[in-house]
Design an enzyme around this catalytic site. Structure first.
Site, PDB file in Angstrom:
ATOM      1  N   LYS A 113      15.035  44.506  47.294  1.00  0.00           N
ATOM      2  CA  LYS A 113      14.221  45.655  46.875  1.00  0.00           C
ATOM      3  C   LYS A 113      13.253  46.074  47.977  1.00  0.00           C
ATOM      4  O   LYS A 113      12.992  47.262  48.160  1.00  0.00           O
ATOM      5  CB  LYS A 113      13.444  45.336  45.591  1.00  0.00           C
ATOM      6  CG  LYS A 113      14.318  45.279  44.347  1.00  0.00           C
ATOM      7  CD  LYS A 113      13.444  45.235  43.094  1.00  0.00           C
ATOM      8  CE  LYS A 113      14.298  45.142  41.840  1.00  0.00           C
ATOM      9  NZ  LYS A 113      13.476  45.012  40.614  1.00  0.00           N
ATOM     10  N   LYS A 199      27.101  44.790  42.056  1.00  0.00           N
ATOM     11  CA  LYS A 199      26.823  44.800  40.618  1.00  0.00           C
ATOM     12  C   LYS A 199      26.428  46.200  40.144  1.00  0.00           C
ATOM     13  O   LYS A 199      25.847  46.979  40.912  1.00  0.00           O
ATOM     14  CB  LYS A 199      25.765  43.760  40.258  1.00  0.00           C
ATOM     15  CG  LYS A 199      24.383  44.096  40.729  1.00  0.00           C
ATOM     16  CD  LYS A 199      23.326  43.206  40.095  1.00  0.00           C
ATOM     17  CE  LYS A 199      21.976  43.721  40.565  1.00  0.00           C
ATOM     18  NZ  LYS A 199      20.813  43.096  40.030  1.00  0.00           N
ATOM     19  N   LYS A 202      20.825  49.882  37.703  1.00  0.00           N
ATOM     20  CA  LYS A 202      20.055  51.081  37.354  1.00  0.00           C
ATOM     21  C   LYS A 202      19.643  51.854  38.589  1.00  0.00           C
ATOM     22  O   LYS A 202      19.449  53.064  38.547  1.00  0.00           O
ATOM     23  CB  LYS A 202      18.756  50.673  36.658  1.00  0.00           C
ATOM     24  CG  LYS A 202      18.877  50.179  35.254  1.00  0.00           C
ATOM     25  CD  LYS A 202      17.481  49.685  34.831  1.00  0.00           C
ATOM     26  CE  LYS A 202      17.485  49.059  33.468  1.00  0.00           C
ATOM     27  NZ  LYS A 202      16.225  48.314  33.213  1.00  0.00           N
TER      28      LYS A 202
HETATM   29  P1  AMP Z   1      16.955  44.896  34.488  1.00  0.00           P
HETATM   30  O1  AMP Z   1      17.808  46.110  34.408  1.00  0.00           O
HETATM   31  O2  AMP Z   1      16.778  44.442  35.908  1.00  0.00           O
HETATM   32  O3  AMP Z   1      15.669  44.988  33.722  1.00  0.00           O
HETATM   33  O4  AMP Z   1      17.806  43.731  33.812  1.00  0.00           O
HETATM   34  C1  AMP Z   1      17.793  43.440  32.430  1.00  0.00           C
HETATM   35  C2  AMP Z   1      18.825  42.386  32.087  1.00  0.00           C
HETATM   36  O5  AMP Z   1      20.154  42.865  32.358  1.00  0.00           O
HETATM   37  C3  AMP Z   1      18.698  41.085  32.900  1.00  0.00           C
HETATM   38  O6  AMP Z   1      18.968  39.983  32.046  1.00  0.00           O
HETATM   39  C4  AMP Z   1      19.766  41.210  33.948  1.00  0.00           C
HETATM   40  O7  AMP Z   1      20.225  39.967  34.395  1.00  0.00           O
HETATM   41  C5  AMP Z   1      20.852  41.962  33.199  1.00  0.00           C
HETATM   42  N1  AMP Z   1      21.713  42.726  34.123  1.00  0.00           N
HETATM   43  C6  AMP Z   1      21.335  43.743  34.931  1.00  0.00           C
HETATM   44  N2  AMP Z   1      22.390  44.231  35.620  1.00  0.00           N
HETATM   45  C7  AMP Z   1      23.471  43.501  35.245  1.00  0.00           C
HETATM   46  C8  AMP Z   1      24.878  43.528  35.601  1.00  0.00           C
HETATM   47  N3  AMP Z   1      25.367  44.399  36.481  1.00  0.00           N
HETATM   48  N4  AMP Z   1      25.684  42.626  35.004  1.00  0.00           N
HETATM   49  C9  AMP Z   1      25.199  41.739  34.103  1.00  0.00           C
HETATM   50  N5  AMP Z   1      23.902  41.669  33.716  1.00  0.00           N
HETATM   51  C10 AMP Z   1      23.040  42.542  34.270  1.00  0.00           C
END
Ligand code: AMP
Ligand code: TRP
Length: 336
Positions: A113, A199, A202
């Site tokens: 990041k 991966k 967002k």
């Molecule tokens: P965040 O969007 O960073 O707030 O992530 C929220 C949750 O979604 C966390 O538990 C991440 O590990 C999970 N997560 C985010 N992106 C992925 C992805 N591409 N595959 C699986 N889990 C994800």
């Protein structure tokens, strides 16, 4: 013995996508009845990169509504907003002072990041995992269900808790409970639709790279029509040279609820032209009820406010007790 405690959270930044759903929220829903669960919307984490004040409150409601729409059940789970429980910031400060700087400089997510932010890296971005450790440790969580990308942050949380216990616990009881990550083998790493080696995220500037939970059927069909594939006929799992194929079959498997052997047999002789509409159909069918429930909840602001107020009250009691325990162990004079 009472139920074990689960805690997890998602940031109110941008749209939730299939990675967030399959890697995290859907697993919370599946296990919730066996645990005492706390699910927070981690809005303090959302400002560790530049954010838009005009949409933060609305985005926060949206994540809380999506938790409920995805099936989080208030009979088993407490939903609350991180910034509504001030113990999160307070414990983060105390933990800051026992966390060596070089533990944070090693974090992969920080390095990735920070690279994107250029000159504009805040102290908050570096400190992000300490705040996350505070989120978890305040609730004496036994298990933290997350996607694979959070594994390193969970290890850091364990290290911080162990260090506090080493330095400040008396002989009778540890100050902090050391949590375990809960990372599923499938869905823990949903990959981008435009590159099967990265991966789904967002923050990817390409909207085409992800399917959002709130995408219309038309958008889903279009994104899958255009998504990256390969020229090989016949679809197979686990082929190292076919990351896109593996990812799309896994999505099909998870969204349809079919087991791997069934999907492998069903798709073995298929071409992409036949498979893509099938995947689009199961994705649309899986998301449709979530979207309907989400819209209903976003129109019921009073109800959401009540859920979040009750969640805050419940969370504050648990978090407050842990914060007091930590302050006592560190030798603070209690409020007089
Ligand atoms: P965040 O969007 O960073 O707030 O992530 C929220 C949750 O979604 C966390 O538990 C991440 O590990 C999970 N997560 C985010 N992106 C992925 C992805 N591409 N595959 C699986 N889990 C994800
Ligand atoms: N860092 C997590 C993510 O980006 C979000 C998060 C913050 C979290 N605090 C947490 C996840 C506590 C689990 C537990 O996905």
């Amino acid at each position: 013995m009472g139920k074990q405690r689960v805690l997890s959270g998602v940031q109110p930044t941008g749209n939730l996508h299939l990675g967030n759903y399959l890697g995290a929220i859907r697993n919370w829903v599946e296990i919730q009845q066996h645990y005492d669960n706390f699910f927070c919307v981690v809005d303090l984490h959302a400002i560790t990169v530049p954010h838009r004040p005009a949409t933060l409150a609305q985005d926060t409601y949206a994540i809380a509504a999506l938790y409920l729409a995805c099936g989080i059940d208030l009979q088993y789970s407490t939903i609350f907003i991180q910034s509504h429980v001030s113990a999160h910031s307070e414990l983060a400060w105390l933990l800051n002072c026992v966390t060596p700087l070089n533990w944070l400089e090693r974090m992969i997510q920080f390095k990735e990041k920070a690279l994107k932010q250029g000159e504009n890296v805040s102290v908050g971005l570096l400190d992000y995992p300490v705040l996350m450790a505070a989120d978890i440790l305040l609730y004496d969580a036994d298990l933290v269900p997350v996607g694979e990308d959070q594994k390193q942050h969970l290890e850091l949380t364990r290290d911080i808790a162990a260090r506090v216990n080493d330095q400040f616990a008396g002989p009778e009881a540890p100050v902090l409970k050391i949590p375990d990550p809960l990372i599923r083998s499938e869905g823990a790493r949903v990959m981008s639709l435009t590159d099967g080696t990265r991966k789904m995220s967002k923050s990817d500037p390409l909207e085409q790279s992800r399917i959002n939970l709130l995408d219309s059927p038309d958008d889903i069909i279009k994104k899958l029509k255009r998504c990256k594939t390969d020229p090989i006929r016949g679809l197979t799992f686990d082929d190292r040279d076919r990351p896109e194929c593996h990812n799309l079959l896994t999505l099909y498997r998870l969204l349809s609820g079919k087991d791997k052997t069934t999907v492998a047999a069903e798709c073995a002789d298929m071409g992409w032209g036949q498979f893509k509409p099938l995947l689009a159909a199961v994705a649309i069918a899986a998301l449709e009820p979530i979207q309907a429930k989400y819209r209903e909840l976003m129109d019921s602001r009073d109800y959401l406010n009540t859920v979040l107020r009750q969640g805050q009250e419940k969370a504050a009691v648990v978090a407050g007790a842990t914060l007091t325990r930590v302050k006592d162990a560190l030798g603070y004079l209690p409020p007089l």
